[in-house]
Design a protein around this motif. Sequence first.
Motif, PDB file in Angstrom:
ATOM      1  N   CYS A  34       0.839  -1.209   0.000  1.00  0.00           N
ATOM      2  CA  CYS A  34       0.000   0.000   0.000  1.00  0.00           C
ATOM      3  C   CYS A  34       0.874   1.259   0.000  1.00  0.00           C
ATOM      4  O   CYS A  34       1.668   1.470   0.909  1.00  0.00           O
ATOM      5  CB  CYS A  34      -0.919   0.014   1.214  1.00  0.00           C
ATOM      6  SG  CYS A  34      -1.929   1.514   1.271  1.00  0.00           S
ATOM      7  N   PRO A  35       0.735   2.113  -1.030  1.00  0.00           N
ATOM      8  CA  PRO A  35       1.631   3.267  -1.146  1.00  0.00           C
ATOM      9  C   PRO A  35       1.341   4.376  -0.140  1.00  0.00           C
ATOM     10  O   PRO A  35       2.178   5.260   0.046  1.00  0.00           O
ATOM     11  CB  PRO A  35       1.393   3.758  -2.574  1.00  0.00           C
ATOM     12  CG  PRO A  35       0.027   3.285  -2.928  1.00  0.00           C
ATOM     13  CD  PRO A  35      -0.195   2.014  -2.166  1.00  0.00           C
ATOM     14  N   VAL A  36       0.151   4.355   0.466  1.00  0.00           N
ATOM     15  CA  VAL A  36      -0.174   5.443   1.405  1.00  0.00           C
ATOM     16  C   VAL A  36      -0.287   4.940   2.848  1.00  0.00           C
ATOM     17  O   VAL A  36      -0.724   5.669   3.737  1.00  0.00           O
ATOM     18  CB  VAL A  36      -1.469   6.186   0.988  1.00  0.00           C
ATOM     19  CG1 VAL A  36      -1.277   6.874  -0.349  1.00  0.00           C
ATOM     20  CG2 VAL A  36      -2.667   5.248   0.949  1.00  0.00           C
ATOM     21  N   CYS A  38      -2.268   2.936   4.453  1.00  0.00           N
ATOM     22  CA  CYS A  38      -3.580   3.103   5.098  1.00  0.00           C
ATOM     23  C   CYS A  38      -4.213   1.773   5.513  1.00  0.00           C
ATOM     24  O   CYS A  38      -5.375   1.735   5.898  1.00  0.00           O
ATOM     25  CB  CYS A  38      -4.517   3.903   4.191  1.00  0.00           C
ATOM     26  SG  CYS A  38      -5.091   3.010   2.738  1.00  0.00           S
ATOM     27  N   ILE A  39      -3.429   0.688   5.431  1.00  0.00           N
ATOM     28  CA  ILE A  39      -3.940  -0.620   5.880  1.00  0.00           C
ATOM     29  C   ILE A  39      -3.321  -0.930   7.237  1.00  0.00           C
ATOM     30  O   ILE A  39      -2.118  -0.753   7.417  1.00  0.00           O
ATOM     31  CB  ILE A  39      -3.581  -1.733   4.878  1.00  0.00           C
ATOM     32  CG1 ILE A  39      -4.035  -1.341   3.472  1.00  0.00           C
ATOM     33  CG2 ILE A  39      -4.212  -3.057   5.297  1.00  0.00           C
ATOM     34  CD1 ILE A  39      -3.664  -2.349   2.391  1.00  0.00           C
ATOM     35  N   CYS A  61      -7.473   5.803   1.618  1.00  0.00           N
ATOM     36  CA  CYS A  61      -7.254   4.915   0.468  1.00  0.00           C
ATOM     37  C   CYS A  61      -7.358   5.717  -0.832  1.00  0.00           C
ATOM     38  O   CYS A  61      -8.303   6.478  -1.021  1.00  0.00           O
ATOM     39  CB  CYS A  61      -8.309   3.805   0.497  1.00  0.00           C
ATOM     40  SG  CYS A  61      -8.349   2.787  -0.988  1.00  0.00           S
ATOM     41  N   ILE A  62      -6.381   5.544  -1.732  1.00  0.00           N
ATOM     42  CA  ILE A  62      -6.414   6.266  -3.009  1.00  0.00           C
ATOM     43  C   ILE A  62      -6.899   5.366  -4.157  1.00  0.00           C
ATOM     44  O   ILE A  62      -6.849   5.757  -5.318  1.00  0.00           O
ATOM     45  CB  ILE A  62      -5.033   6.868  -3.358  1.00  0.00           C
ATOM     46  CG1 ILE A  62      -3.960   5.772  -3.426  1.00  0.00           C
ATOM     47  CG2 ILE A  62      -4.647   7.958  -2.360  1.00  0.00           C
ATOM     48  CD1 ILE A  62      -2.628   6.246  -3.996  1.00  0.00           C
ATOM     49  N   GLY A  63      -7.322   4.151  -3.816  1.00  0.00           N
ATOM     50  CA  GLY A  63      -7.939   3.290  -4.824  1.00  0.00           C
ATOM     51  C   GLY A  63      -6.981   2.753  -5.867  1.00  0.00           C
ATOM     52  O   GLY A  63      -7.388   2.441  -6.985  1.00  0.00           O
ATOM     53  N   CYS A  64      -5.714   2.595  -5.510  1.00  0.00           N
ATOM     54  CA  CYS A  64      -4.716   2.157  -6.503  1.00  0.00           C
ATOM     55  C   CYS A  64      -4.888   0.685  -6.883  1.00  0.00           C
ATOM     56  O   CYS A  64      -4.336   0.235  -7.869  1.00  0.00           O
ATOM     57  CB  CYS A  64      -3.313   2.385  -5.956  1.00  0.00           C
ATOM     58  SG  CYS A  64      -2.915   1.298  -4.575  1.00  0.00           S
ATOM     59  N   ASP A  65      -5.567  -0.068  -6.090  1.00  0.00           N
ATOM     60  CA  ASP A  65      -5.885  -1.502  -6.212  1.00  0.00           C
ATOM     61  C   ASP A  65      -4.686  -2.458  -6.106  1.00  0.00           C
ATOM     62  O   ASP A  65      -4.784  -3.638  -6.412  1.00  0.00           O
ATOM     63  CB  ASP A  65      -6.795  -1.791  -7.416  1.00  0.00           C
ATOM     64  CG  ASP A  65      -6.097  -2.068  -8.742  1.00  0.00           C
ATOM     65  OD1 ASP A  65      -4.861  -2.056  -8.793  1.00  0.00           O
ATOM     66  OD2 ASP A  65      -6.811  -2.307  -9.719  1.00  0.00           O
ATOM     67  N   CYS A  67      -3.382  -3.547  -3.369  1.00  0.00           N
ATOM     68  CA  CYS A  67      -3.680  -4.531  -2.319  1.00  0.00           C
ATOM     69  C   CYS A  67      -4.543  -5.658  -2.869  1.00  0.00           C
ATOM     70  O   CYS A  67      -4.313  -6.830  -2.577  1.00  0.00           O
ATOM     71  CB  CYS A  67      -4.353  -3.867  -1.127  1.00  0.00           C
ATOM     72  SG  CYS A  67      -5.855  -2.962  -1.549  1.00  0.00           S
TER      73      CYS A  67
HETATM   74  S1  SF4 Z   1      -6.333   0.429  -2.945  1.00  0.00           S
HETATM   75 FE1  SF4 Z   1      -5.281  -0.772  -1.352  1.00  0.00          FE
HETATM   76  S2  SF4 Z   1      -3.089  -0.439  -1.671  1.00  0.00           S
HETATM   77 FE2  SF4 Z   1      -4.191   1.168  -2.777  1.00  0.00          FE
HETATM   78  S3  SF4 Z   1      -4.330   2.885  -1.349  1.00  0.00           S
HETATM   79 FE3  SF4 Z   1      -6.212   1.691  -1.085  1.00  0.00          FE
HETATM   80  S4  SF4 Z   1      -5.759   0.278   0.576  1.00  0.00           S
HETATM   81 FE4  SF4 Z   1      -3.777   1.066  -0.153  1.00  0.00          FE
END
Ligand code: SF4
Length: 124
Positions: A34-36, A38-39, A61-65, A67
Amino acid sequence: MAKGTGKPRKKIPRALAVVRADNCTGCEACIEVCPVDCIYKVPGEDQPHLQSFVDIDLERCIGCDLCERWCPWDAIDMVPPTQLVAAVADKGGPEPYLEKNGAQLIAVAQTIQDLAIEAQQAKK
Ligand code: SF4
Ligand code: SF4
């Protein structure tokens, strides 16, 4: 609860990550990617008796997917923000965790969902 590190994102992403807690083994692969950051791992120090799993700070979460792609157990769903409340309400997990945190998790999802619906309507 959430670690609270890092800055909140500026825009609501197209999809946000929701952990299916009953499928999660707590392997931490998602935390690594996870780049931010947030997990976060549950149990935290406040609930050491619970099975190991993770949860996500949806406000960051920036929704990068990443994870979702790295999870070996298919325990993460990418959910459109307009459908977030139902997904969070259905995320599963041990009863003591849900009793303690469920209402707050749903309240956060509701705020994000309301903003996403407002933004969608503003575009029409
Ligand atoms: S989609 Fe997953 S990896 Fe990406 S920012 Fe959100 S929790 Fe972190
Ligand atoms: S990668 Fe999947 S199974 Fe591992 S901790 Fe993250 S959500 Fe759970």
